[in-house]
Design a protein around this motif. Structure first.
Motif, PDB file in Angstrom:
ATOM      1  N   ARG A   1     -70.584  31.671  15.353  1.00  0.00           N
ATOM      2  CA  ARG A   1     -71.541  31.129  14.380  1.00  0.00           C
ATOM      3  C   ARG A   1     -72.774  32.020  14.254  1.00  0.00           C
ATOM      4  O   ARG A   1     -73.273  32.252  13.164  1.00  0.00           O
ATOM      5  CB  ARG A   1     -71.965  29.720  14.802  1.00  0.00           C
ATOM      6  CG  ARG A   1     -70.917  28.703  14.567  1.00  0.00           C
ATOM      7  CD  ARG A   1     -71.468  27.315  14.816  1.00  0.00           C
ATOM      8  NE  ARG A   1     -70.405  26.348  14.636  1.00  0.00           N
ATOM      9  CZ  ARG A   1     -70.006  25.508  15.563  1.00  0.00           C
ATOM     10  NH1 ARG A   1     -70.577  25.494  16.738  1.00  0.00           N
ATOM     11  NH2 ARG A   1     -69.039  24.660  15.310  1.00  0.00           N
ATOM     12  N   TRP A   2     -73.291  32.501  15.384  1.00  0.00           N
ATOM     13  CA  TRP A   2     -74.487  33.350  15.340  1.00  0.00           C
ATOM     14  C   TRP A   2     -74.186  34.702  14.694  1.00  0.00           C
ATOM     15  O   TRP A   2     -75.026  35.283  14.021  1.00  0.00           O
ATOM     16  CB  TRP A   2     -75.071  33.542  16.735  1.00  0.00           C
ATOM     17  CG  TRP A   2     -75.664  32.262  17.262  1.00  0.00           C
ATOM     18  CD1 TRP A   2     -75.181  31.489  18.262  1.00  0.00           C
ATOM     19  CD2 TRP A   2     -76.836  31.626  16.774  1.00  0.00           C
ATOM     20  NE1 TRP A   2     -75.972  30.390  18.443  1.00  0.00           N
ATOM     21  CE2 TRP A   2     -77.020  30.453  17.530  1.00  0.00           C
ATOM     22  CE3 TRP A   2     -77.755  31.911  15.773  1.00  0.00           C
ATOM     23  CZ2 TRP A   2     -78.069  29.580  17.327  1.00  0.00           C
ATOM     24  CZ3 TRP A   2     -78.815  31.041  15.573  1.00  0.00           C
ATOM     25  CH2 TRP A   2     -78.951  29.895  16.336  1.00  0.00           C
ATOM     26  N   GLY A   3     -72.988  35.190  14.894  1.00  0.00           N
ATOM     27  CA  GLY A   3     -72.592  36.445  14.257  1.00  0.00           C
ATOM     28  C   GLY A   3     -72.513  36.306  12.748  1.00  0.00           C
ATOM     29  O   GLY A   3     -72.998  37.156  11.999  1.00  0.00           O
ATOM     30  N   VAL A   4     -71.918  35.207  12.293  1.00  0.00           N
ATOM     31  CA  VAL A   4     -71.843  34.951  10.854  1.00  0.00           C
ATOM     32  C   VAL A   4     -73.238  34.673  10.299  1.00  0.00           C
ATOM     33  O   VAL A   4     -73.578  35.119   9.195  1.00  0.00           O
ATOM     34  CB  VAL A   4     -70.874  33.780  10.566  1.00  0.00           C
ATOM     35  CG1 VAL A   4     -70.902  33.395   9.100  1.00  0.00           C
ATOM     36  CG2 VAL A   4     -69.463  34.156  10.982  1.00  0.00           C
ATOM     37  N   ALA A   5     -74.060  33.971  11.051  1.00  0.00           N
ATOM     38  CA  ALA A   5     -75.438  33.706  10.609  1.00  0.00           C
ATOM     39  C   ALA A   5     -76.203  35.014  10.429  1.00  0.00           C
ATOM     40  O   ALA A   5     -76.996  35.158   9.493  1.00  0.00           O
ATOM     41  CB  ALA A   5     -76.149  32.801  11.604  1.00  0.00           C
ATOM     42  N   SER A   6     -75.947  35.994  11.302  1.00  0.00           N
ATOM     43  CA  SER A   6     -76.635  37.279  11.147  1.00  0.00           C
ATOM     44  C   SER A   6     -76.210  37.977   9.860  1.00  0.00           C
ATOM     45  O   SER A   6     -77.025  38.616   9.194  1.00  0.00           O
ATOM     46  CB  SER A   6     -76.366  38.175  12.357  1.00  0.00           C
ATOM     47  OG  SER A   6     -75.028  38.634  12.348  1.00  0.00           O
ATOM     48  N   ALA A   7     -74.940  37.862   9.485  1.00  0.00           N
ATOM     49  CA  ALA A   7     -74.468  38.453   8.230  1.00  0.00           C
ATOM     50  C   ALA A   7     -75.122  37.762   7.036  1.00  0.00           C
ATOM     51  O   ALA A   7     -75.501  38.417   6.056  1.00  0.00           O
ATOM     52  CB  ALA A   7     -72.952  38.357   8.141  1.00  0.00           C
TER      53      ALA A   7
ATOM     54  N   ALA B   1     -74.019  36.145  22.560  1.00  0.00           N
ATOM     55  CA  ALA B   1     -74.295  34.719  22.354  1.00  0.00           C
ATOM     56  C   ALA B   1     -73.089  33.853  22.689  1.00  0.00           C
ATOM     57  O   ALA B   1     -73.245  32.661  22.954  1.00  0.00           O
ATOM     58  CB  ALA B   1     -74.731  34.467  20.909  1.00  0.00           C
ATOM     59  N   GLY B   2     -71.897  34.439  22.615  1.00  0.00           N
ATOM     60  CA  GLY B   2     -70.702  33.662  22.929  1.00  0.00           C
ATOM     61  C   GLY B   2     -70.254  32.759  21.801  1.00  0.00           C
ATOM     62  O   GLY B   2     -69.375  31.936  21.989  1.00  0.00           O
ATOM     63  N   SER B   3     -70.862  32.885  20.632  1.00  0.00           N
ATOM     64  CA  SER B   3     -70.493  32.026  19.507  1.00  0.00           C
ATOM     65  C   SER B   3     -70.392  32.865  18.236  1.00  0.00           C
ATOM     66  O   SER B   3     -71.293  33.650  17.926  1.00  0.00           O
ATOM     67  CB  SER B   3     -71.538  30.931  19.307  1.00  0.00           C
ATOM     68  OG  SER B   3     -71.290  30.230  18.115  1.00  0.00           O
TER      69      SER B   3
ATOM     70  N   GLY C   1     -71.430  46.241  10.042  1.00  0.00           N
ATOM     71  CA  GLY C   1     -71.347  44.778  10.003  1.00  0.00           C
ATOM     72  C   GLY C   1     -70.494  44.217  11.121  1.00  0.00           C
ATOM     73  O   GLY C   1     -70.940  43.334  11.879  1.00  0.00           O
ATOM     74  N   PRO C   2     -69.261  44.704  11.273  1.00  0.00           N
ATOM     75  CA  PRO C   2     -68.439  44.209  12.383  1.00  0.00           C
ATOM     76  C   PRO C   2     -69.047  44.482  13.757  1.00  0.00           C
ATOM     77  O   PRO C   2     -68.905  43.666  14.672  1.00  0.00           O
ATOM     78  CB  PRO C   2     -67.116  44.978  12.210  1.00  0.00           C
ATOM     79  CG  PRO C   2     -67.066  45.307  10.763  1.00  0.00           C
ATOM     80  CD  PRO C   2     -68.482  45.536  10.344  1.00  0.00           C
ATOM     81  N   LEU C   3     -69.744  45.614  13.894  1.00  0.00           N
ATOM     82  CA  LEU C   3     -70.385  45.918  15.176  1.00  0.00           C
ATOM     83  C   LEU C   3     -71.478  44.902  15.500  1.00  0.00           C
ATOM     84  O   LEU C   3     -71.551  44.393  16.618  1.00  0.00           O
ATOM     85  CB  LEU C   3     -70.964  47.336  15.164  1.00  0.00           C
ATOM     86  CG  LEU C   3     -71.731  47.739  16.423  1.00  0.00           C
ATOM     87  CD1 LEU C   3     -70.781  47.820  17.617  1.00  0.00           C
ATOM     88  CD2 LEU C   3     -72.449  49.056  16.214  1.00  0.00           C
ATOM     89  N   VAL C   4     -72.318  44.598  14.519  1.00  0.00           N
ATOM     90  CA  VAL C   4     -73.405  43.634  14.739  1.00  0.00           C
ATOM     91  C   VAL C   4     -72.832  42.259  15.078  1.00  0.00           C
ATOM     92  O   VAL C   4     -73.275  41.593  16.033  1.00  0.00           O
ATOM     93  CB  VAL C   4     -74.331  43.564  13.505  1.00  0.00           C
ATOM     94  CG1 VAL C   4     -75.286  42.397  13.600  1.00  0.00           C
ATOM     95  CG2 VAL C   4     -75.089  44.865  13.339  1.00  0.00           C
ATOM     96  N   VAL C   5     -71.822  41.817  14.320  1.00  0.00           N
ATOM     97  CA  VAL C   5     -71.206  40.512  14.589  1.00  0.00           C
ATOM     98  C   VAL C   5     -70.573  40.510  15.981  1.00  0.00           C
ATOM     99  O   VAL C   5     -70.719  39.539  16.740  1.00  0.00           O
ATOM    100  CB  VAL C   5     -70.180  40.156  13.503  1.00  0.00           C
ATOM    101  CG1 VAL C   5     -69.383  38.917  13.878  1.00  0.00           C
ATOM    102  CG2 VAL C   5     -70.871  39.936  12.162  1.00  0.00           C
ATOM    103  N   ALA C   6     -69.895  41.601  16.347  1.00  0.00           N
ATOM    104  CA  ALA C   6     -69.259  41.669  17.669  1.00  0.00           C
ATOM    105  C   ALA C   6     -70.296  41.658  18.783  1.00  0.00           C
ATOM    106  O   ALA C   6     -70.098  40.998  19.816  1.00  0.00           O
ATOM    107  CB  ALA C   6     -68.397  42.922  17.759  1.00  0.00           C
TER     108      ALA C   6
END
Length: 165
Positions: free
Chosen positions: A71-77, A67-69, A56-61
């Protein structure tokens, strides 16, 4: 996210909404796992959870980096969590409990049948003699040429007290 307080609020809400799921999953597993397999399945669950905790942290990172945001990392979760909804909608807890009970009954019948077979083999190897007073327990040493004869001539209390010395 534009301020530090937005980050704290977002992650507090996210943590509060996601933290009950592991406990719920474990409760459901204890209802659905046959009693003889509980430790195996729970250990496997803990191992998988430990081995995949970094994903999870790897995907968000990675998303944050590309993406530089955040928000997109949290949206993926959130998208990942929403993918489980169709599975949960088809889940029938009562049917799972019914299947577990049927499996446990089948397993009990198999073990009982095996014990009866083992007892028959044991009876053919051991000659048991019980005197009139059957409240005692003592086994004589076997001889190699004949089957073992068990003589019952010592009370259970005597065996228990002599074993604790």
């Amino acid at each position: 996210l534009r301020s530090r307080s937005e980050v704290y609020i977002l992650f507090t809400v996210g943590a509060a909404s996601m933290s009950p799921f592991p406990g719920l999953c474990r409760c459901l597993m204890t209802d659905l796992i046959p009693a003889t397999y509980t430790s195996t399945v729970m250990s496997l669950d803990a191992l998988i959870e430990t081995l995949t905790a970094w994903m999870g942290p790897l995907v968000v990172a990675l998303i944050l980096d590309n993406a530089g945001s955040l928000r997109w990392g949290v949206a993926s979760a959130i998208i990942y969590a929403l993918m489980g909804i169709p599975v949960l909608m088809r889940f029938d807890h009562a049917k799972g409990v019914e299947q577990r009970k049927a499996f446990e009954k089948l397993l009990l019948e198999e073990v009982t049948h095996k014990r009866i077979e083992d007892a028959g083999e044991l009876r053919s190897l051991v000659n048991v003699t019980v005197p009139e007073n059957n409240s005692s327990l003592f086994a004589s040493s076997p001889t190699k040429s004949s089957p073992t004869t068990i003589h019952v001539n010592q009370s259970f209390d005597d065996v228990k007290s002599s074993g604790s010395q």
